[in-house]
Scaffold this motif. Sequence first.
Motif, PDB file in Angstrom:
ATOM      1  N   ARG A   9       0.752  -1.282   0.188  1.00  0.00           N
ATOM      2  CA  ARG A   9      -0.011  -0.027  -0.007  1.00  0.00           C
ATOM      3  C   ARG A   9       0.756   1.122   0.280  1.00  0.00           C
ATOM      4  NH1 ARG A   9      -5.083  -0.951   0.109  1.00  0.00           N
ATOM      5  NH2 ARG A   9      -5.500   1.536   0.699  1.00  0.00           N
ATOM      6  N   ASP A  10       2.181   1.203   0.685  1.00  0.00           N
ATOM      7  CA  ASP A  10       2.921   2.416   0.644  1.00  0.00           C
ATOM      8  C   ASP A  10       3.609   2.574  -0.644  1.00  0.00           C
ATOM      9  OD1 ASP A  10       2.728   2.377   3.359  1.00  0.00           O
ATOM     10  OD2 ASP A  10       4.163   1.296   3.635  1.00  0.00           O
ATOM     11  N   ARG A  11       3.546   1.505  -1.374  1.00  0.00           N
ATOM     12  CA  ARG A  11       4.194   1.758  -2.794  1.00  0.00           C
ATOM     13  C   ARG A  11       3.291   1.865  -3.925  1.00  0.00           C
ATOM     14  NH1 ARG A  11       7.264  -2.370  -0.201  1.00  0.00           N
ATOM     15  NH2 ARG A  11       9.417  -1.696   0.098  1.00  0.00           N
ATOM     16  N   GLU A  12       1.712   1.718  -3.471  1.00  0.00           N
ATOM     17  CA  GLU A  12       0.886   2.053  -4.629  1.00  0.00           C
ATOM     18  C   GLU A  12       0.662   3.332  -5.072  1.00  0.00           C
ATOM     19  OE1 GLU A  12      -4.125   1.147  -4.618  1.00  0.00           O
ATOM     20  OE2 GLU A  12      -3.144   1.173  -2.822  1.00  0.00           O
ATOM     21  N   ARG A  13       0.496   3.213  -6.664  1.00  0.00           N
ATOM     22  CA  ARG A  13       0.231   4.542  -7.253  1.00  0.00           C
ATOM     23  C   ARG A  13      -1.240   4.583  -7.594  1.00  0.00           C
ATOM     24  NH1 ARG A  13       5.655   5.900  -8.449  1.00  0.00           N
ATOM     25  NH2 ARG A  13       7.057   4.349  -8.272  1.00  0.00           N
ATOM     26  N   ILE A  14      -1.664   5.939  -7.690  1.00  0.00           N
ATOM     27  CA  ILE A  14      -3.100   6.136  -8.404  1.00  0.00           C
ATOM     28  C   ILE A  14      -3.237   5.481  -9.552  1.00  0.00           C
ATOM     29  CG2 ILE A  14      -4.581   7.941  -9.125  1.00  0.00           C
ATOM     30  CD1 ILE A  14      -3.413   9.815  -7.158  1.00  0.00           C
ATOM     31  N   VAL A  15      -2.503   5.338 -10.602  1.00  0.00           N
ATOM     32  CA  VAL A  15      -2.587   4.655 -11.675  1.00  0.00           C
ATOM     33  C   VAL A  15      -1.506   3.623 -11.894  1.00  0.00           C
ATOM     34  CG1 VAL A  15      -2.387   4.639 -14.321  1.00  0.00           C
ATOM     35  CG2 VAL A  15      -3.487   6.599 -13.086  1.00  0.00           C
ATOM     36  N   PRO A  16      -1.876   2.444 -11.659  1.00  0.00           N
ATOM     37  CA  PRO A  16      -0.947   1.261 -11.674  1.00  0.00           C
ATOM     38  C   PRO A  16      -0.031   1.302 -13.050  1.00  0.00           C
ATOM     39  CG  PRO A  16      -3.213   0.362 -11.312  1.00  0.00           C
ATOM     40  CD  PRO A  16      -3.410   1.780 -11.932  1.00  0.00           C
ATOM     41  N   GLU A  17       1.115   0.994 -12.568  1.00  0.00           N
ATOM     42  CA  GLU A  17       2.122   1.014 -14.187  1.00  0.00           C
ATOM     43  C   GLU A  17       2.796  -0.242 -14.304  1.00  0.00           C
ATOM     44  OE1 GLU A  17       5.029   3.962 -12.893  1.00  0.00           O
ATOM     45  OE2 GLU A  17       3.699   5.549 -12.799  1.00  0.00           O
TER      46      GLU A  17
END
Length: 413
Positions: A9-17
């Motif tokens: 969750r800390d590494r999550e981005r709004i748009v998955p890459e």
Amino acid sequence: MRINEYDDRDRERIVPEPPKRVDAPVRTAFERDRARVVHAAASRRLAAKTQVVGPQSDDFVRNRLTHSLEVAQIARDLARALGCHPDITETAALAHDLGHPPFGHNGEQVLDRLGEPCGGFEGNAQTLRILARLEAKTFDSDGRSVGLNLTRATLDACTKYPWLRDAPGTKFGAYADDVPVFDWMRDGRSDRRRCVEAQVMDLADDVAYSVHDVEDGVVADRIDLGRLASAEERRAVWQTVREWYLPDAADDQLEQALAGMQSQASWPTASYDGTRRSLANLKNVTSDLIGRFCGAVQGAMLEAYGTESFVRYRADLIVPEQTLVEISVLKGMAAHYVMRSDERIETMARQQELLAELFEALVDRPDRLDPAFARDHAEAVDDAAGLRVVIDQLASLTDASALGWHRRHVVGD
């Protein structure tokens, strides 16, 4: 440091890459965040924005970019010592001033007043807006810009004031129309607690500008540390400290703070004369004071928490009271001898007038906006949204470009 204490969750981005090419350099998510901020156009513009003294006034004095680089170095070293992620903390430091408009805090106050109908202006809220909307890199499935698409942990660390606006003139970290990304970033937190990486960034900012503003003031011949030998001179500075930073501080408390810093072996014993020896002495006291402040914090944290890793919300930064007072004394020196000078007050008045006139010109003629902002203005849903776009444009300008825009769109008319 236990890097694995940062989760998905800390590494999550709004748009998955998608994963990078197999032949691309292997970098962590947080290393990619740092690179994106370094390469951002908003970062380059900091080189021509005022820190304390205008960047055009002297080749030596700091601008917003050099200040941000120095904050980043302090933040990274302190993060490594404490056990929070150095890349996250350094990125937050590199980004912390991206939202500042031309003419420093003076410009910030003008835009806050002019932007009242759309929710005011705050440099830190503007930083979030740049990182998550205005800086061009990534778009979501609906075609909306999500800015640099930073990870949740990094974006949170960049947020010095994680709350919405309470009242005019107050600090805050997000505008009303940026609430969706703010809520995503906070991940369900409804309190105002900052992650520890943001706290380290904030301290590094305080440390950097307290010592460096005094250094710049000395080199610019606006501060003479020898004048502090006079009790009358010190009392005048203490009054400024109280008016600007510590309203309840007693003279003896401030005297003790000054004496503590003067006990450093590198504290100058002679007036600055511009020679290499004198500049080296000044650099040494700057370095020693940074080490003094950061060392005091590291010691307090180790005493309170032991050797555990300080990650996100698992700890709060502890800054000893003596350290806070010493930092405030340095800031008070810069405020007293530099910010309150008659020359600066006159300059600030001219800057305020210039920005107000330019604001009116752009409100009347939004076709003069840069193409990206002109598109935003055309898509604005109401007058307040259109006004916010004008504020975005003005905040993006450097000191020099604000002067140029004023000559072209105000004087030229």
